[in-house]
Design a protein around this motif. Structure first.
Motif, PDB file in Angstrom:
ATOM      1  N   LEU A  15      41.709  49.604  45.058  1.00  0.00           N
ATOM      2  CA  LEU A  15      43.115  49.197  45.052  1.00  0.00           C
ATOM      3  C   LEU A  15      43.867  49.851  43.899  1.00  0.00           C
ATOM      4  O   LEU A  15      43.301  50.067  42.822  1.00  0.00           O
ATOM      5  CB  LEU A  15      43.233  47.680  44.900  1.00  0.00           C
ATOM      6  CG  LEU A  15      42.861  46.820  46.094  1.00  0.00           C
ATOM      7  CD1 LEU A  15      42.915  45.344  45.711  1.00  0.00           C
ATOM      8  CD2 LEU A  15      43.774  47.100  47.273  1.00  0.00           C
ATOM      9  N   PRO A  16      45.155  50.109  44.099  1.00  0.00           N
ATOM     10  CA  PRO A  16      45.969  50.595  42.980  1.00  0.00           C
ATOM     11  C   PRO A  16      46.003  49.547  41.861  1.00  0.00           C
ATOM     12  O   PRO A  16      45.954  48.332  42.126  1.00  0.00           O
ATOM     13  CB  PRO A  16      47.365  50.774  43.595  1.00  0.00           C
ATOM     14  CG  PRO A  16      47.156  50.804  45.067  1.00  0.00           C
ATOM     15  CD  PRO A  16      45.915  50.019  45.345  1.00  0.00           C
ATOM     16  N   ALA A  17      46.116  50.000  40.629  1.00  0.00           N
ATOM     17  CA  ALA A  17      46.104  49.099  39.468  1.00  0.00           C
ATOM     18  C   ALA A  17      47.199  48.045  39.564  1.00  0.00           C
ATOM     19  O   ALA A  17      46.994  46.887  39.184  1.00  0.00           O
ATOM     20  CB  ALA A  17      46.247  49.907  38.187  1.00  0.00           C
ATOM     21  N   GLY A  18      48.367  48.416  40.081  1.00  0.00           N
ATOM     22  CA  GLY A  18      49.471  47.453  40.194  1.00  0.00           C
ATOM     23  C   GLY A  18      49.126  46.280  41.099  1.00  0.00           C
ATOM     24  O   GLY A  18      49.445  45.127  40.787  1.00  0.00           O
ATOM     25  N   ILE A  19      48.482  46.556  42.216  1.00  0.00           N
ATOM     26  CA  ILE A  19      48.084  45.489  43.153  1.00  0.00           C
ATOM     27  C   ILE A  19      47.003  44.629  42.508  1.00  0.00           C
ATOM     28  O   ILE A  19      47.046  43.401  42.581  1.00  0.00           O
ATOM     29  CB  ILE A  19      47.588  46.071  44.500  1.00  0.00           C
ATOM     30  CG1 ILE A  19      48.708  46.836  45.209  1.00  0.00           C
ATOM     31  CG2 ILE A  19      47.021  44.972  45.384  1.00  0.00           C
ATOM     32  CD1 ILE A  19      49.879  45.989  45.662  1.00  0.00           C
ATOM     33  N   ARG A  20      46.029  45.261  41.855  1.00  0.00           N
ATOM     34  CA  ARG A  20      44.982  44.483  41.166  1.00  0.00           C
ATOM     35  C   ARG A  20      45.606  43.581  40.100  1.00  0.00           C
ATOM     36  O   ARG A  20      45.239  42.412  39.969  1.00  0.00           O
ATOM     37  CB  ARG A  20      43.938  45.411  40.543  1.00  0.00           C
ATOM     38  CG  ARG A  20      43.056  46.098  41.567  1.00  0.00           C
ATOM     39  CD  ARG A  20      41.822  46.744  40.934  1.00  0.00           C
ATOM     40  NE  ARG A  20      42.115  47.515  39.738  1.00  0.00           N
ATOM     41  CZ  ARG A  20      42.205  48.840  39.677  1.00  0.00           C
ATOM     42  NH1 ARG A  20      42.015  49.561  40.769  1.00  0.00           N
ATOM     43  NH2 ARG A  20      42.459  49.449  38.542  1.00  0.00           N
ATOM     44  N   ASP A  21      46.573  44.117  39.347  1.00  0.00           N
ATOM     45  CA  ASP A  21      47.240  43.315  38.313  1.00  0.00           C
ATOM     46  C   ASP A  21      47.990  42.136  38.923  1.00  0.00           C
ATOM     47  O   ASP A  21      48.003  41.041  38.369  1.00  0.00           O
ATOM     48  CB  ASP A  21      48.212  44.173  37.498  1.00  0.00           C
ATOM     49  CG  ASP A  21      47.507  45.147  36.561  1.00  0.00           C
ATOM     50  OD1 ASP A  21      46.276  45.011  36.354  1.00  0.00           O
ATOM     51  OD2 ASP A  21      48.191  46.058  36.047  1.00  0.00           O
TER      52      ASP A  21
END
Length: 190
Positions: A15-21
């Motif tokens: 997953l992209p870091a933004g979605i994980r965050d």
């Protein structure tokens, strides 16, 4: 689509870091449903992730963060704390009532209320979740056949009602029912 722990980890890391965050942000705020919603939204179409797998992925994140999750504080059930809350009620307390409630995060729980007159209303005294009840009841919680939240709410509510010399009401303490008759309804029927 069923995913084992390794496949969930691999999917998570893709997953992209933004979605994980975003998902982790919901987990850290103890907002399970929102975390599951995001996992499902980003995973359903491209990866076939359904609700069950999304819940497992969110649970993995809960396990990852453990004690760092900002849990809602549990209500105190000791008589001294409840009496202190009751002393702050606006109006004259005429009864202590326990009512069933529930949601998708906590399942069934019991709310303890002070029913007031002059002005008429109700004041929140405590919310008794399963975990709150287990803490309050200690080892005694395993000896009851009823829901621990009902047992703990009944004990704490009766103690407060006795302390205040008012009636205690808990319609349907044996079975969760959020539509059980309320004290005001039963008092009017008398």
């Amino acid at each position: 689509m069923d995913m084992d722990a390794a496949a969930r980890t691999e999917w998570w890391e893709s997953l992209p870091a933004g979605i994980r965050d975003e998902i982790d942000g919901y987990v850290l705020k103890d907002s399970l449903l929102m975390a599951v919603r995001v996992v499902t939204a980003v995973g359903r179409v491209p990866h076939g992730i359904g609700l069950g797998t999304a819940q497992l992925i969110a649970n993995d994140r809960y396990l990852h963060y453990g004690d760092r999750i900002a849990r809602e504080p549990e209500s105190p059930l000791d008589l001294e704390s409840l009496a202190c809350r009751a002393a702050g009620c606006e109006g004259r307390i005429v009864a202590i009532e326990a009512i069933w409630d529930g949601d998708t995060v906590h399942d069934w729980f019991v709310r303890l209320l002070a029913i007031t007159a002059d002005p008429a209303g109700e004041a929140h005294m405590a919310t008794v979740y399963w975990s709150t009840a287990k803490r309050y009841l200690g080892g005694e919680g395993n000896r009851h056949t009823r829901h621990p939240a009902a047992v703990a709410a009944e004990q704490a509510g009766r103690a407060l009602a006795d302390h205040l010399s008012v009636p205690f009401h808990f319609a349907g303490p044996d079975t969760p029912d959020d539509e059980a008759p309320r004290w005001t309804e039963s008092a009017e029927a008398r």
